[in-house]
Structure formats: structure tokens, C-alpha cells
Design a protein around this motif. Sequence first.
Motif, short mmCIF file in Angstrom:
data_model
loop_
_atom_site.label_atom_id
_atom_site.label_comp_id
_atom_site.label_asym_id
_atom_site.label_seq_id
_atom_site.Cartn_x
_atom_site.Cartn_y
_atom_site.Cartn_z
N PRO A 20 -1.37 10.70 -5.70
CA PRO A 20 -0.47 11.39 -4.80
C PRO A 20 1.04 10.64 -5.07
CG PRO A 20 -1.89 9.64 -3.94
CD PRO A 20 -2.76 10.04 -5.20
N ALA A 23 1.45 6.90 -9.53
CA ALA A 23 1.11 5.23 -10.04
C ALA A 23 1.18 5.55 -10.91
CB ALA A 23 0.35 4.23 -9.18
N GLY A 59 4.85 4.95 -7.46
CA GLY A 59 5.21 3.95 -6.37
C GLY A 59 4.02 2.37 -7.15
N LEU A 75 3.06 -2.51 -19.48
CA LEU A 75 4.65 -1.84 -18.87
C LEU A 75 5.74 -3.07 -19.42
CD1 LEU A 75 3.88 -2.25 -15.14
CD2 LEU A 75 4.75 0.15 -16.21
N PRO A 122 7.02 -4.37 -3.80
CA PRO A 122 6.17 -4.39 -2.58
C PRO A 122 5.39 -5.80 -3.40
CG PRO A 122 5.45 -2.86 -2.88
CD PRO A 122 7.33 -2.67 -4.22
N LEU A 126 0.78 -8.28 -2.20
CA LEU A 126 -0.38 -7.79 -2.76
C LEU A 126 -0.90 -9.06 -3.11
CD1 LEU A 126 0.17 -4.39 -4.49
CD2 LEU A 126 -1.74 -4.59 -2.42
N PHE A 236 -4.95 -4.06 1.25
CA PHE A 236 -4.00 -2.35 1.48
C PHE A 236 -5.03 -1.00 1.54
CE2 PHE A 236 -2.07 0.50 -1.72
CZ PHE A 236 -1.41 0.96 -0.81
N ARG A 240 -5.95 1.76 4.23
CA ARG A 240 -5.89 2.64 4.89
C ARG A 240 -6.85 3.56 5.16
NH1 ARG A 240 -2.03 0.74 2.17
NH2 ARG A 240 -0.09 2.07 2.02
C1 LIG Z 1 2.86 -6.09 -14.37
C2 LIG Z 1 3.52 -6.37 -12.53
C3 LIG Z 1 3.76 -5.11 -12.59
C4 LIG Z 1 4.19 -4.56 -11.37
O1 LIG Z 1 5.35 -5.53 -11.23
C5 LIG Z 1 3.06 -4.74 -10.19
C6 LIG Z 1 2.97 -3.69 -9.39
O2 LIG Z 1 3.51 -2.39 -8.96
S1 LIG Z 1 2.32 -4.06 -7.17
C7 LIG Z 1 2.30 -2.16 -7.27
C8 LIG Z 1 3.43 -2.21 -6.20
N1 LIG Z 1 3.76 -0.95 -5.44
C9 LIG Z 1 2.86 -1.02 -4.04
O3 LIG Z 1 2.52 -1.77 -3.64
C10 LIG Z 1 3.16 0.42 -3.32
C11 LIG Z 1 2.11 0.71 -2.80
N2 LIG Z 1 2.00 1.93 -1.63
C12 LIG Z 1 3.21 2.27 -0.89
O4 LIG Z 1 3.91 1.75 -0.35
C13 LIG Z 1 3.02 3.66 -0.34
O5 LIG Z 1 1.48 3.79 -0.26
C14 LIG Z 1 4.20 5.20 -0.71
C15 LIG Z 1 5.02 4.21 -0.14
C16 LIG Z 1 4.30 4.67 -2.29
C17 LIG Z 1 3.39 6.07 0.04
O6 LIG Z 1 3.29 5.53 1.03
P1 LIG Z 1 2.52 7.16 1.66
O7 LIG Z 1 2.90 8.59 1.12
O8 LIG Z 1 1.99 7.08 2.98
O9 LIG Z 1 1.19 7.53 1.09
P2 LIG Z 1 -0.42 6.30 1.45
O10 LIG Z 1 0.39 4.65 1.57
O11 LIG Z 1 -1.18 6.72 2.15
O12 LIG Z 1 -0.43 6.47 -0.33
C18 LIG Z 1 -1.19 7.89 -0.35
C19 LIG Z 1 -2.98 7.36 -1.65
O13 LIG Z 1 -2.02 6.76 -2.46
C20 LIG Z 1 -2.42 5.72 -2.81
N3 LIG Z 1 -2.14 4.82 -3.67
C21 LIG Z 1 -0.43 4.54 -3.21
N4 LIG Z 1 0.03 3.90 -4.09
C22 LIG Z 1 -0.39 2.92 -4.65
C23 LIG Z 1 -0.35 1.82 -6.63
N5 LIG Z 1 0.18 1.91 -6.27
N6 LIG Z 1 -1.42 2.27 -6.62
C24 LIG Z 1 -2.49 3.30 -6.75
N7 LIG Z 1 -2.96 3.66 -5.37
C25 LIG Z 1 -2.06 3.91 -4.67
C26 LIG Z 1 -3.06 4.64 -1.46
O14 LIG Z 1 -4.05 4.25 -1.63
C27 LIG Z 1 -3.92 6.49 -0.96
O15 LIG Z 1 -5.01 6.77 -1.00
P3 LIG Z 1 -6.29 7.70 -0.54
O16 LIG Z 1 -6.69 7.42 -1.20
O17 LIG Z 1 -5.60 8.90 0.12
O18 LIG Z 1 -6.25 6.09 0.73
#
Ligand SMILES: CCC[C@H](O)CC(=O)SCCNC(=O)CCNC(=O)[C@H](O)C(C)(C)COP(=O)([O-])OP(=O)([O-])OC[C@H]1O[C@@H](n2cnc3c(N)ncnc32)[C@H](O)[C@@H]1OP(=O)([O-])[O-]
Length: 684
Positions: A20, A23, A59, A75, A122, A126, A236, A240
Motif C-alpha cells: 500500500p 515501500a 513509505g 539503496l 522517521p 525504528l 511499528f 498496527r
Molecule cells: C539503508 C537505510 C534505508 C532507509 O534509511 C531506512 C528506511 O527507509 S526505514 C523506513 C522508514 N519509513 C517509515 O518509517 C515509514 C513507515 N510508514 C508510515 O509511517 C505509514 O505507514 C505511512 C505514512 C507511509 C502510511 O500511513 P497510513 O496510510 O496510515 O497506513 P499504515 O501506517 O496503516 O500502513 C499501511 C500498511 O503498510 C505497511 N507499511 C507502511 N510502511 C511500510 C514500510 N516502510 N515497510 C513495510 N511495510 C510498511 C504497514 O505495516 C501497513 O500494513 P498492514 O499489513 O496493512 O498493517
Amino acid sequence: MAKYSRVSESVGLITLQNPPVNALSAAVRQGIVDTVERALSDPKVKSVVICGQNGIFCGGADIKEFGTNMSGPLLVPMIHAIEAANKPVVAAIEGSALGGGLELALGCHYRIAHSKARLGLPEVTLGLLPAAGGTQRLPRLIGVPAALDLITTGKPLDARRISTYPCPRPSDLDALFEGVMEKVRQSARGAIAPVACVQAVRAAATQPYTQGMEREKELMATLFTSGQARALQYCFFAQRAVSRWSMPNGARWDTSKPRPVHKAAVIGLGTMGRGITVALAQTGLSVIAVETQEKQLMDAKQAVSGMLERGARRRGVAPALDKISYSHDIQAVADVDLVIEAVFEDMGLKKKVFQQLASICRPGTFLCTNTSALDVDHLASQTHNPELVVGMHFFAPAHVMKLLEVVYGPRSSPQAVATAMQLGKKMGKVSVAVGNCPGFVGNRMLKPYMEQAFFLLEEGATPELVDRALEEFGFPMGVFRMSDLSGLDVGWRVRKGDGLAEPGAPSGQPARIRQGRRYSPLGDLLCEQGRFGQKTGQGWYQYNKPGSQVARSDPWLHSFLEGYRAQHGLVARRIDNQEVLDRCLYALINEGFRILEDGIAAGPEDIDMIYVFGYGWPRHRGGPMFYASMVGLGKVLERLEHYHQAHPDVPYLKPCSLLWRLVASGSPPLHKWREVIRKLHSQL
Ligand SMILES: CCC[C@H](O)CC(=O)SCCNC(=O)CCNC(=O)[C@H](O)C(C)(C)COP(=O)([O-])OP(=O)([O-])OC[C@H]1O[C@@H](n2cnc3c(N)ncnc32)[C@H](O)[C@@H]1OP(=O)([O-])[O-]
């Protein structure tokens, strides 16, 4: 996973496709590498645009991959290749560009964002840092102070026009970094990621880009393998997972339809009722706020308006004052969709309110109670429709604290639970559905934790020693400072209600035994002296004046403890931090296992989220049940047995049978506990 097309003849369009949130999974990264190569090698293509499908750019890294053997392109080189491209690459950002998603955009030559887009890094939340060049590119783009703020807090920003940016011009870089490091260490309470974020940005500000990238990689490697990153990533997903609730009778989130709530009522405008009124109004609901005492009603109106105005000023919106109508007559709630009762914590009074509500409200109205420990089922039995009754246990201050326990009784309908859960979500709460028992989940587990703290005082500890150990562990406040803040009289009233805090024990019963088990009357003795905590200026600590928040060590309390020990023939012994943590935390965790065994919480994630969002459990330690799994269940069991042998009159220290079973079945990882619990229930 990344679609390629050519638009207007000369623009190569790359669309990330991974619902969704698009990612950056291995397949998406591979897709980006392939499509970028294709666009760059196509002579007709003069420029490239990267966007995400379904209104969201990206995301970030796929968090689910973190615990696995990662495959696919990395990446960092992927983003480098984009940055090095000889054709202009533009990131077109809609929805969110977070973490690796924003880092991808930072590698592009230009970024264009929709005015409603949210941009942020963010990773720190994590337990990580933005290690795809984020800590190195962002300071170069927006300056060190703004980058530090974004990277160390993880908070997202709205897209803004460049002219609104402050000009980044730090005068003294060393002082800036020292100041931020100091601030971060204080608020991080032992979390290592925010500190590493500051170190990485410092490298960006003081070293050439390549060395900065090396430093970023090195710091990320340390974080990645730390238990803290695992704990935060667990949180995280757990946050959810708790929205996918289930009840022991098989009712579930995906088969139960909530009813819309447009108009709600709050009965009783003390501290909790006021906070709940604010939270509902800020969510856009019409609220009828009822308080029968005229003076209290006027005071409450003033306080609620003040809270709404302050909140609105902070968020730059108009205060929702017109959403609330105040009444001293309970009849005013006749046509609402849902009522939240928040009167004084007294069963007799609450019963009366529920009887009144049952006759006043139109059929189908959901009746909720904000009790923190009383029997929800008993209240339900005062009404004609017990299936419409649930607990909505808010935490003070109710418009700020994120936790909501939704308490179902044996007769609550799935629709009532679904409606309360959805209303909680609308209010921005982390709602957790739990069963009905004294104290539900959070307060039930708090009891053994506090009891151990009292016993430790009897055995030789001081409030300062116990609090320090817990605060070093990561709690914002130790048990005694917390008790002074919330008021010692609250627990005293409950203990009196339970027949425990009688002045003078029944004849023949020693003062430190109640109802056949060890009891510490220390809290009661303080209350008898009028020491209720901050509000009276004295409690476990002393304060400059009533209401002051600065706790100071109190010599009176120390000599009181010495006198108490002498009176009861107790010899003070040396108690260290480890014993404080073992006794307080393992007693609490043991009760958590009992709660799972009793089916009051559906899984360990529910308990952990309650503790992280409602009780200040340090998030980087994942919650009590996650912590137990990290320490090792065998060790938790062994320590509990050890302390139970030393204190056989303390039943809370006796390891519960679920813990035995889990250890006997090889201490499975936390996500497998539900299977053991299911087997246990099927055998009962
Ligand atoms: C080398 C280093 C690289 C880098 O620096 C490291 C990173 O990027 S670290 C990453 C840094 N990024 C973050 O920390 C961002 C984390 N994400 C968020 O903050 C919110 O999900 C977002 C604002 C994107 C959407 O909000 P919304 O619209 O309220 O929706 P929602 O929150 O309900 O999510 C819907 C579904 O998507 C899933 N899912 C989401 N993101 C990820 C992900 N990255 N991955 C996998 N899955 C993910 C979530 O589990 C959920 O699944 P389910 O099975 O339906 O429960």
C-alpha cells in the motif's frame, strides 16, 4: 514493481508500484535500477520523472525485509547512480516521501511536492538512521539545524515553498551540536538511534561527502544489529496489529461493522471528562458535556475552552468551541449516538448514572464507561441492552495520551467494540481491545509492580533508589515520583474499597499480612498523615509548595522508614539496581502472562502497546512482553522462582503456568506465543 513509460515523447516516467505504500522492497529497487538504466539509454528521453502509484510517493525501505537476508540492489549505489545521471531526474511527490523514499528523492536533481505531501526521515523511530545518504544530503540541502531537527525527531514536514525556509546559518557549529546532543540524550532516555543521528549529521557538517557516507554506514551497522532497532520495529508492526482485534467468542475486526458516531455525550466533567470532551470535539464530533453541579460546570467550560484554544493555536486552526454544548441536566443526552460516562470512580454512583442513561437515551445508543478498574459487566447489567455497553478507558490527560483501552464484557456486542475502536482511531488513539477484569490490562499489571516497590522500601531501599533504577531503565518517572504526581489518595481509596487499607488490622492479624498474603501499609500510613503527593507538597518526596513538581529527597521520609522497619523488626539490607528491576519488572511481566492465560488480552502485542502508549514503558525496549522475550523466558522464570522462594507470601512472584509452558516448549519467539496460548485454552 517499477513501471516505465514515455510521456510527451521525451520524458521517461518511472512509477513505483508496491501497495500500500510503495515501500522499497528488493523488487522495487530492482525495478528502479532497470527503468533508470532504460531511460538513460533511450536517446529520445531528455529527462526522467520518478513518482509513486496511488497517490503516495514512497513509505521508505521495506521494514519487513529488515529481519531477513536482504537481497536485490542496495539503496546507496542505486541512489548514487540516479544522482550521477547525465539527464535531469525529478522526484514528483504526492502523499508521503518517508525514510528511504525521501532519500531517493534527495538523490534526484529536483523535487516537486504536492502541497499536502508529507516529507520526513522517521528512521530514528525504528531505532535506525537514514543510511541511504539522508544524513549527508539533507544538511547540504536545507542546512544543519533544520536537518538535525528532522533527522533526530523523525517528525514529518508538510511540503513548503522555499521562500518560507529560514536561512541556514549556524554561527557556532560546535555549540550547536553540543546543544542538540544534550537535548537528544535527555529526551531519548537511553535510546541510541537519536544520538547516532546527531553523530552522522555532524559528519556531514565537518567532513567531505565520501567520509560522511562512510560514517553514516558505520553508525547504521551498529544500530541495525542493536536490540533497540528490533524493539522499535516490533512496535511499528505491533501498533498496527492491535487494530486487528479479536474477542474470545470469535468476533473480529474484519467481520464486525462499526456504526458511525456523529454526536456524543460526556457525563461528569472532572479531569478525565474534560480531556475526553476536548478529544471528541477536536475530532469534529458534536458533544454534549454534562455536569450536574453548576459551579463545576462553569469551571469545566472555562477549562475545556482554554484547552481547545491552546491546542488550536498550536495547530494553526480555529478552536472547535462551537462543537460543545454544556448542560447540568442529564436529559440533554437523549438523542446522542454514544455516551461516555466519566463520573467519580465509585460503583454506586456509576450504577445510578447507567440506570438513568438506560431510561433517557434513545434505543441503540452505545453506553461507555471511562472506569479505570471497575466491573464493566456489572454496569452493563443496569441497562436494558447490555450488548451496547463497553468500557472506554482513557488515560490522563485524555486529549493528549495516545492509549485507549476498549473493554468488552461477556455481553458486549462486536458492533459496540468495533464502534468504540473506530472512534478511538478517529481521535488519533492507539485503541486496544481487552477483556473485563479488575484493572483490565494496564492497571492490573501495575499492581504487582507497585507492590514490589513498596516491599523494597520495607527491605532497605529508598524511593530515590527505586526511582533511579527505573528511570535509568528508560521510564520517564520512577514509581514513587509517578505516585506523587497522580496522588497517593487514589490508590488508598481503592485499597479501602478492597478492604485492605483498614486503619489497624483485624485482631490477631499482623500489620503486614492482609487477606492471607504479604501487604505493605506504607502508602496508607503516608495518606493517614495527609501526604498525598505533589498536590499536598509532601508524599514520597517533599516539594517547595503544594502543586510544585520539583521532587526533593525528604529526610522525614527516611527516618519514617527507619522507624517503620524498627517497629516491625525488619533489618535493612543493601538493595541494588538489578534487584529493583528484577522484582518490579518481572512481577509486572508475570501478571502479563496471567492476563494472556486468562484471555483478557488477545496477544503479547496488545499488552506491549498498552504499556508503551499508556504507562511510559520505553519504546526502544519494545514493551514488557517483548522485553521478556529478549531477556529470555528461561531467565525470567528462574528469577521469579528465586524471588518467590525468598518471599513465599507474595503470590505475584509465583511464575504463572503459561510462562512454565512457554519455557517447556522451548521459549518460542513472541509471534508464536499465540499458538501455545490457543493450545492451553483448548485444553481447559
Ligand atoms: C539503508 C537505510 C534505508 C532507509 O534509511 C531506512 C528506511 O527507509 S526505514 C523506513 C522508514 N519509513 C517509515 O518509517 C515509514 C513507515 N510508514 C508510515 O509511517 C505509514 O505507514 C505511512 C505514512 C507511509 C502510511 O500511513 P497510513 O496510510 O496510515 O497506513 P499504515 O501506517 O496503516 O500502513 C499501511 C500498511 O503498510 C505497511 N507499511 C507502511 N510502511 C511500510 C514500510 N516502510 N515497510 C513495510 N511495510 C510498511 C504497514 O505495516 C501497513 O500494513 P498492514 O499489513 O496493512 O498493517
